[in-house]
Design an enzyme around this catalytic site. Structure first.
Site, short mmCIF file in Angstrom:
data_model
loop_
_atom_site.label_atom_id
_atom_site.label_comp_id
_atom_site.label_asym_id
_atom_site.label_seq_id
_atom_site.Cartn_x
_atom_site.Cartn_y
_atom_site.Cartn_z
N HIS A 1 32.43 40.72 45.06
CA HIS A 1 33.27 40.13 46.10
C HIS A 1 32.46 39.68 47.31
CE1 HIS A 1 37.03 42.36 44.33
NE2 HIS A 1 36.68 41.31 43.63
N THR B 1 38.23 53.03 43.03
CA THR B 1 38.96 51.75 43.04
C THR B 1 40.38 51.97 42.53
OG1 THR B 1 39.10 49.51 42.13
CG2 THR B 1 37.83 51.11 40.82
N ASN C 1 32.69 46.26 46.71
CA ASN C 1 32.53 46.46 48.15
C ASN C 1 31.61 45.40 48.74
OD1 ASN C 1 34.14 48.63 47.71
ND2 ASN C 1 32.50 50.16 47.81
C1 BJW Z 1 38.82 57.39 46.82
C2 BJW Z 1 38.47 58.08 47.94
C3 BJW Z 1 37.36 58.88 47.82
C4 BJW Z 1 40.17 56.95 48.46
N1 BJW Z 1 36.70 58.93 46.66
N2 BJW Z 1 38.15 57.45 45.68
C5 BJW Z 1 46.00 38.77 36.87
C6 BJW Z 1 47.23 39.35 37.11
C7 BJW Z 1 47.76 39.35 38.39
C8 BJW Z 1 47.10 38.78 39.45
C9 BJW Z 1 45.88 38.22 39.21
C10 BJW Z 1 45.35 38.20 37.94
N3 BJW Z 1 44.15 37.58 38.01
C11 BJW Z 1 43.92 37.22 39.28
C12 BJW Z 1 44.95 37.59 40.04
C13 BJW Z 1 45.09 37.38 41.49
C14 BJW Z 1 44.29 38.36 42.32
C15 BJW Z 1 44.72 39.79 42.02
O1 BJW Z 1 44.09 40.54 41.31
N4 BJW Z 1 45.80 40.23 42.64
C16 BJW Z 1 46.24 41.62 42.47
C17 BJW Z 1 46.65 42.16 43.82
C18 BJW Z 1 47.29 41.69 41.43
N5 BJW Z 1 42.86 38.19 42.11
C19 BJW Z 1 42.17 37.21 42.67
O2 BJW Z 1 42.72 36.38 43.36
C20 BJW Z 1 40.68 37.15 42.40
N6 BJW Z 1 40.32 35.84 42.00
C21 BJW Z 1 40.58 35.37 40.80
O3 BJW Z 1 41.10 36.06 39.93
O4 BJW Z 1 40.21 34.05 40.61
C22 BJW Z 1 40.74 33.38 39.47
C23 BJW Z 1 42.14 32.96 39.83
C24 BJW Z 1 42.33 32.20 40.94
C25 BJW Z 1 43.62 31.79 41.26
C26 BJW Z 1 44.69 32.21 40.48
C27 BJW Z 1 44.48 33.03 39.37
C28 BJW Z 1 43.17 33.39 39.03
C29 BJW Z 1 39.90 37.41 43.66
C30 BJW Z 1 40.06 38.82 44.12
C31 BJW Z 1 39.30 38.98 45.45
C32 BJW Z 1 39.58 40.33 46.10
N7 BJW Z 1 39.10 40.27 47.44
C33 BJW Z 1 39.17 41.49 48.25
C34 BJW Z 1 38.68 41.14 49.67
C35 BJW Z 1 37.15 41.03 49.69
C36 BJW Z 1 36.63 40.68 51.04
C37 BJW Z 1 36.87 41.74 52.06
O5 BJW Z 1 36.42 42.90 51.92
O6 BJW Z 1 37.53 41.43 53.06
O7 BJW Z 1 38.39 42.52 47.67
S1 BJW Z 1 40.82 42.19 48.31
C38 BJW Z 1 40.29 43.88 48.22
O8 BJW Z 1 40.69 44.47 46.97
C39 BJW Z 1 38.76 43.82 48.21
C40 BJW Z 1 38.44 44.93 47.27
O9 BJW Z 1 37.12 44.74 46.77
C41 BJW Z 1 39.51 44.79 46.22
C42 BJW Z 1 39.73 46.01 45.38
O10 BJW Z 1 40.19 47.06 46.15
P1 BJW Z 1 39.63 48.52 45.88
O11 BJW Z 1 38.18 48.53 46.12
O12 BJW Z 1 40.12 48.99 44.57
O13 BJW Z 1 40.28 49.32 47.09
P2 BJW Z 1 41.75 49.91 47.26
O14 BJW Z 1 41.96 50.07 48.72
O15 BJW Z 1 42.74 49.13 46.50
O16 BJW Z 1 41.70 51.32 46.55
C43 BJW Z 1 40.89 52.36 47.04
C44 BJW Z 1 40.91 53.47 46.02
O17 BJW Z 1 40.02 54.46 46.46
C45 BJW Z 1 42.28 54.14 45.83
O18 BJW Z 1 42.56 54.26 44.43
C46 BJW Z 1 42.08 55.54 46.44
O19 BJW Z 1 42.81 56.57 45.76
C47 BJW Z 1 40.61 55.72 46.23
N8 BJW Z 1 39.96 56.63 47.16
N9 BJW Z 1 39.38 57.77 48.95
C48 BJW Z 1 37.15 58.19 45.62
N10 BJW Z 1 36.94 59.62 48.88
#
Ligand code: BJW
Length: 255
Positions: free
Chosen positions: A127, A196, A110
């Site tokens: 992040h 997450t 976050n």
């Molecule tokens: C509750 C609830 C309640 C609801 N109680 N729970 C390997 C395989 C495939 C792809 C990749 C890979 N390695 C890298 C990648 C690419 C990419 C990636 O992972 N893509 C995926 C979509 C597949 N990753 C990257 O690009 C990362 N960089 C990287 O790997 O660099 C090396 C590289 C570069 C180039 C090529 C290859 C490698 C960087 C990732 C950066 C993510 N950035 C963000 C934005 C941050 C800024 C901002 O806030 O604006 O980060 S995106 C967004 O997702 C944000 C979050 O931190 C992140 C994770 O999301 P999170 O927190 O899990 O939220 P949600 O909404 O997904 O889920 C919420 C959850 O809460 C749900 O499960 C609900 O059920 C639950 N919930 N209410 C408890 N009350």
């Protein structure tokens, strides 16, 4: 009254004897504060935009003003809200573990700073943080800039557009923060993955790393994720309720 989520007595015992605890949090932990999660439908002004489309270097290159405004809107939102009982429970967990000579690392995806506002001390931000601004060319964090009326404002050093100091898709995570997170996962006796979707890499690899090193992995989420089938314990419910009940079950005097 909040629903009761029974905490297995075996898990309580593991917590009481743990020497190293690591926690990974995601957007779900801030949901009960009123901060929309990433994969929720967006509300209000931004309902028509997909966050995955706005949080990329390509989006910023295409339309820097739109991305700047989206982050300005979110910055104002997080400044208006308060930490919720989930944030507070994690701060209480840290204090209780430190008091018992154990180690605690809170790894967060976050960018809202709510863990620190709840009193958590050892927070690793994977992040970035939405409150900081950096130069889009030189990556230097800047505290102030000339009020030219231009948006995004220009970097006071080189004139390139300023941007939020957060990690977008396709960008590298801060190396030191990720190294700290990996070490905490490897060394942990207990690893909690809370709020997450466990889909965004490389953060999503951390619970798996902890499992590979024989930690008990506890998932806290009302919905199933790719981690759920492998988690040692699944506490299915909102983190504001479940984490508070967990701390209360382990150390009734700490909560
Ligand atoms: C509750 C609830 C309640 C609801 N109680 N729970 C390997 C395989 C495939 C792809 C990749 C890979 N390695 C890298 C990648 C690419 C990419 C990636 O992972 N893509 C995926 C979509 C597949 N990753 C990257 O690009 C990362 N960089 C990287 O790997 O660099 C090396 C590289 C570069 C180039 C090529 C290859 C490698 C960087 C990732 C950066 C993510 N950035 C963000 C934005 C941050 C800024 C901002 O806030 O604006 O980060 S995106 C967004 O997702 C944000 C979050 O931190 C992140 C994770 O999301 P999170 O927190 O899990 O939220 P949600 O909404 O997904 O889920 C919420 C959850 O809460 C749900 O499960 C609900 O059920 C639950 N919930 N209410 C408890 N009350």
């Amino acid at each position: 009254m909040a629903a009761k989520h029974p905490i297995p007595s075996e898990l309580v015992a593991i917590f009481r004897s743990a020497r190293r605890v690591a926690v990974l949090t995601g957007a779900g932990v801030s949901a009960e504060s009123g901060v929309p999660t990433f994969r929720d439908a967006q509300t209000g002004l931004w309902a028509q935009f997909d966050p995955a489309e706005l949080g990329t270097p390509e989006a910023f290159a295409r339309n820097p003003r739109l991305v700047w405004d989206w982050y300005a809107w979110r910055r104002e939102l997080v400044e208006r809200v308060d930490p919720n009982p989930g944030h507070v429970a994690l701060a209480a967990l840290e204090a209780a573990l430190l008091q018992r000579g154990a180690q605690f690392t809170l790894i967060t995806q976050n960018v809202d700073g709510l863990h620190q506002r709840a009193g958590s001390r050892n927070v690793v931000e994977l992040h970035g943080n939405i409150r900081r601004v950096k130069c889009s060319a030189e990556e230097l964090v800047v505290e102030s800039w000339p009020e030219t009326g231009e948006l995004p404002p220009p970097c006071p050093r080189c004139g390139a557009p300023l941007r939020p100091d957060v990690v977008w898709f396709g960008e590298m995570l801060p190396a030191e923060a990720f190294a700290l997170a990996e070490r905490a996962a490897v060394e942990s006796d207990i690893f909690i993955s809370a709020g997450t979707s466990a889909e965004v890499q490389p953060a999503a690899s951390l619970p798996w790393l902890a499992l590979d090193h024989h930690a008990a992995v506890v998932e806290v989420n009302p919905e199933a994720t790719p981690l759920t089938p492998q988690a040692t314990y699944v506490l299915a419910g909102p983190s504001g309720v479940v984490l508070a009940q967990l701390v209360k079950a382990v150390w009734p005097e700490a909560s």
